[in-house]
Design a protein around this motif. Structure first.
Motif, PDB file in Angstrom:
ATOM      1  N   LEU A  68     -19.067  23.415  32.483  1.00  0.00           N
ATOM      2  CA  LEU A  68     -19.759  24.493  33.189  1.00  0.00           C
ATOM      3  C   LEU A  68     -18.780  25.585  33.585  1.00  0.00           C
ATOM      4  CD1 LEU A  68     -21.810  22.225  35.638  1.00  0.00           C
ATOM      5  CD2 LEU A  68     -22.595  23.198  33.459  1.00  0.00           C
ATOM      6  N   SER A  69     -19.219  26.827  33.471  1.00  0.00           N
ATOM      7  CA  SER A  69     -18.433  27.940  34.019  1.00  0.00           C
ATOM      8  C   SER A  69     -19.370  29.136  34.205  1.00  0.00           C
ATOM      9  CB  SER A  69     -17.229  28.256  33.130  1.00  0.00           C
ATOM     10  OG  SER A  69     -16.378  29.162  33.794  1.00  0.00           O
ATOM     11  N   LYS A  70     -19.111  30.234  33.492  1.00  0.00           N
ATOM     12  CA  LYS A  70     -19.899  31.484  33.621  1.00  0.00           C
ATOM     13  C   LYS A  70     -20.801  31.574  34.860  1.00  0.00           C
ATOM     14  CE  LYS A  70     -19.534  33.385  29.051  1.00  0.00           C
ATOM     15  NZ  LYS A  70     -19.314  32.538  27.875  1.00  0.00           N
ATOM     16  N   GLY A  71     -21.978  30.962  34.847  1.00  0.00           N
ATOM     17  CA  GLY A  71     -22.928  31.164  35.953  1.00  0.00           C
ATOM     18  C   GLY A  71     -22.642  30.346  37.196  1.00  0.00           C
TER      19      GLY A  71
ATOM     20  N   ASP B   2     -12.089  28.588  33.886  1.00  0.00           N
ATOM     21  CA  ASP B   2     -12.977  29.368  33.017  1.00  0.00           C
ATOM     22  C   ASP B   2     -13.579  28.476  31.940  1.00  0.00           C
ATOM     23  OD1 ASP B   2     -10.093  31.078  31.650  1.00  0.00           O
ATOM     24  OD2 ASP B   2     -10.777  29.056  31.366  1.00  0.00           O
ATOM     25  N   GLY B   3     -14.426  29.050  31.126  1.00  0.00           N
ATOM     26  CA  GLY B   3     -15.174  28.238  30.173  1.00  0.00           C
ATOM     27  C   GLY B   3     -14.284  27.520  29.180  1.00  0.00           C
ATOM     28  N   ALA B   4     -13.291  28.230  28.651  1.00  0.00           N
ATOM     29  CA  ALA B   4     -12.415  27.619  27.655  1.00  0.00           C
ATOM     30  C   ALA B   4     -11.686  26.410  28.241  1.00  0.00           C
ATOM     31  CB  ALA B   4     -11.405  28.648  27.146  1.00  0.00           C
ATOM     32  N   THR B   5     -11.223  26.538  29.486  1.00  0.00           N
ATOM     33  CA  THR B   5     -10.505  25.393  30.068  1.00  0.00           C
ATOM     34  C   THR B   5     -11.461  24.248  30.374  1.00  0.00           C
ATOM     35  OG1 THR B   5     -10.600  26.413  32.253  1.00  0.00           O
ATOM     36  CG2 THR B   5      -8.560  26.701  31.011  1.00  0.00           C
TER      37      THR B   5
ATOM     38  N   LEU C 277     -21.808  39.947  31.016  1.00  0.00           N
ATOM     39  CA  LEU C 277     -21.399  38.941  30.035  1.00  0.00           C
ATOM     40  C   LEU C 277     -21.806  37.527  30.444  1.00  0.00           C
ATOM     41  CD1 LEU C 277     -20.262  38.666  27.216  1.00  0.00           C
ATOM     42  CD2 LEU C 277     -20.150  40.980  28.084  1.00  0.00           C
ATOM     43  N   TRP C 278     -23.097  37.382  30.755  1.00  0.00           N
ATOM     44  CA  TRP C 278     -23.772  36.088  30.859  1.00  0.00           C
ATOM     45  C   TRP C 278     -23.383  35.268  32.068  1.00  0.00           C
ATOM     46  CZ3 TRP C 278     -22.427  34.132  25.206  1.00  0.00           C
ATOM     47  CH2 TRP C 278     -22.715  35.154  24.290  1.00  0.00           C
ATOM     48  N   CYS C 279     -22.806  35.906  33.079  1.00  0.00           N
ATOM     49  CA  CYS C 279     -22.404  35.077  34.220  1.00  0.00           C
ATOM     50  C   CYS C 279     -23.149  35.419  35.503  1.00  0.00           C
ATOM     51  CB  CYS C 279     -20.894  35.138  34.432  1.00  0.00           C
ATOM     52  SG  CYS C 279     -20.254  36.741  34.889  1.00  0.00           S
TER      53      CYS C 279
ATOM     54  N   VAL D  39     -21.398  26.257  29.092  1.00  0.00           N
ATOM     55  CA  VAL D  39     -20.774  27.418  29.726  1.00  0.00           C
ATOM     56  C   VAL D  39     -21.729  28.622  29.677  1.00  0.00           C
ATOM     57  CG1 VAL D  39     -18.868  29.071  29.551  1.00  0.00           C
ATOM     58  CG2 VAL D  39     -18.422  26.618  29.360  1.00  0.00           C
ATOM     59  N   ALA D  40     -22.379  28.821  28.525  1.00  0.00           N
ATOM     60  CA  ALA D  40     -23.320  29.944  28.409  1.00  0.00           C
ATOM     61  C   ALA D  40     -24.742  29.545  28.802  1.00  0.00           C
ATOM     62  CB  ALA D  40     -23.308  30.501  26.991  1.00  0.00           C
ATOM     63  N   VAL D  41     -25.189  28.370  28.349  1.00  0.00           N
ATOM     64  CA  VAL D  41     -26.608  28.017  28.522  1.00  0.00           C
ATOM     65  C   VAL D  41     -26.929  27.431  29.891  1.00  0.00           C
ATOM     66  CG1 VAL D  41     -27.022  27.722  26.051  1.00  0.00           C
ATOM     67  CG2 VAL D  41     -26.302  25.745  27.421  1.00  0.00           C
TER      68      VAL D  41
END
Ligand SMILES: *Cc1c(COP(=O)(O)O)cnc(C)c1O
Length: 452
Positions: A282-285, A114-117, A55-57, A257-259
């Motif tokens: 920033l998050s995920k990756g 996380d991304g939402a926060t 899931l993109w991370c 967060v995704a890109v």
């Protein structure tokens, strides 16, 4: 425990996110027990190539020696201590490394999990910033794009605009302004491509000008709206958003967060249009896909507006228990180092070219509607009728059928509705990306060509 027993307990107690649990229980999803490189391995020893980087991370693969080692070393020092009134070594070192790589002027780092926060923090900072400027302004509106996705907290859902995810909460949300996103799939049937782009730019300009004094911030996923179905903006759009927000004193929140971390070809997507946002989320990756961590970067100008006496009311009263977690920050530091030592962006560029070539093979297939790609983010929209781009009936679950077909072939993928995605880890070797294409194209063929 046997797989059967684990499954029984999973079905009895674990509620999986973004899953209709009735379908999930019926599907016998693999239970992952370990991983190696870019493969996930389930409790029965079946291997699945990770086609969507967990899931993109995930960035460098799973069980990467250098990241594993750094986390173990950090475990021998301290796993967690709070950033409320204390500091810790990895969070300091990581802040410096993020600032060094981010667009110039983003000098302050606020951590969350996380991304939402990361986005929620930016929303609250932007809102409070205007009230605390030397000439205070009460700006209480945010602008988002159509089909936006920024996470699942109530604040980020307020900015969201994906009906299936968001409509249930409509009456719970704060009002936001919406501008149409300039992509083909959002274009009404009777409008041609050029007029649609112009219309979107006009609406952007009109909305910002008409509400300038009330808008706190514009929130955008730069270059690509990922969860919306890998929607790729036309070149220059982000630049234009930055010009207009600047003109009207509106803050720009870039949700990377995704890109972020190499998915669009550069470390951060904003770089490609020389845009410096006021907030970079920033998050995920960020940890290479290892541990939950997020960061919201902002400017000295925003930071300074929060300085004052403790009694001044200027404190940012927001935080999370695990803010700046040392294990997560240590993993992030190791991941950033690997970007350079392993030339990960060069690998991603090679894979991007490879994907473009491979996608050309399926462009003329029946039921393959629009194919969208930016860097190593790919969305393949499957449609019932190629000529009219008529969608499949939702109850056919075409995207999900492709996931099941891929699983039988040893590929893990997860669609966005009927948009089948390829989101390889930026460090995935080209031969494995090639294999992801082979397995995925075969799965698409099975579901939409052979079953029809
Ligand atoms: C995934 C995502 C989020 C939410 O991140 P979580 O870690 O799931 O909370 C926010 N914005 C974008 C663009 C995302 O892709």
């Amino acid at each position: 425990m046997t797989t059967a027993l684990l499954r029984q307990i999973d079905n009895a107690h674990v509620w999986h996110p973004f899953c209709q649990m009735r379908e999930f229980v019926a599907d016998d999803a693999p239970i992952i027990a370990s991983a190696e490189g870019f493969e996930l391995i389930d409790t029965d020893g079946r291997r699945f190539l990770d086609g969507v980087s967990s899931l993109w991370c995930n960035v460098h693969g799973h069980r990467v020696l250098e990241i594993d080692r750094v986390i173990r070393e950090q475990l021998d020092r301290v796993s967690h201590s709070t950033l409320l009134g204390l500091s810790n070594v990895p969070s300091i070192e990581l802040a410096a490394e993020l600032v060094r790589r981010a667009p110039t002027g983003l000098t302050r780092v606020f951590y969350s999990d996380d991304g939402a926060t990361a986005v929620e923090v930016a929303l609250k900072l932007a809102y409070q910033f205007h009230r605390q400027k030397p000439q205070p302004e009460a700006r209480d509106l945010f602008v988002g794009l159509s089909a936006a996705y920024h996470g699942d907290t109530v604040g980020t859902v307020s900015l969201g605009n994906i009906d299936v995810f968001h409509h249930s909460y409509e009456r719970l949300l704060f009002p936001t302004l919406r501008v149409p996103c300039p992509v083909a799939s959002q274009r009404p049937p009777n409008v041609d491509a050029n007029s649609w782009q112009q219309h979107c730019l006009d609406e952007l300009e009109r909305t910002l000008a008409a509400n300038a004094e009330r808008i706190a911030a514009f929130v955008i996923e730069p270059l690509v709206q990922a969860a919306a179905g890998i929607l790729v903006h036309p070149p220059g759009y982000l630049r234009r958003v930055r010009e207009l927000t600047q003109r009207h004193g509106i803050l720009l929140i870039a949700d990377e967060v995704a890109v972020g971390f190499g998915r669009t070809g550069t470390l951060f997507a904003c770089e490609q249009e020389n845009v410096v946002p006021d907030f970079l989320c920033l998050s995920k990756g960020i940890t290479g896909g290892y541990l939950p961590l997020a960061a919201t970067l902002t400017t000295d100008e925003v930071y300074t507006a929060f300085l004052g006496e403790p009694a001044s009311g200027r404190t940012f009263f927001h935080g999370h228990t695990y803010t700046g977690n040392p294990l997560g920050c240590a993993a992030a530091l190791a991941s950033l180092k690997l970007f350079e030592t392993n030339r990960v962006l060069d690998n991603a560029a090679e894979c991007s070219t490879l994907l473009t070539r491979r996608l050309a093979e399926i462009r003329d297939w029946p039921h393959v509607g629009e194919i969208r790609q930016k860097g190593i983010l790919v969305g393949i929209e499957l449609v019932a009728d190629k000529a009219t781009q008529q969608a499949f009936a939702p109850k056919q679950r075409i995207g999900h059928q492709v996931t099941l077909a891929a699983r039988r072939r040893g590929l893990f993928t997860r669609p966005l509705g009927d948009v089948v995605t390829i989101v390889p880890a930026p460090a995935m070797p080209a031969e494995l990306v090639n294999r992801v294409c082979d397995l995925l194209f075969d799965s698409i063929r099975e579901v939409v060509l052979e079953n029809k």
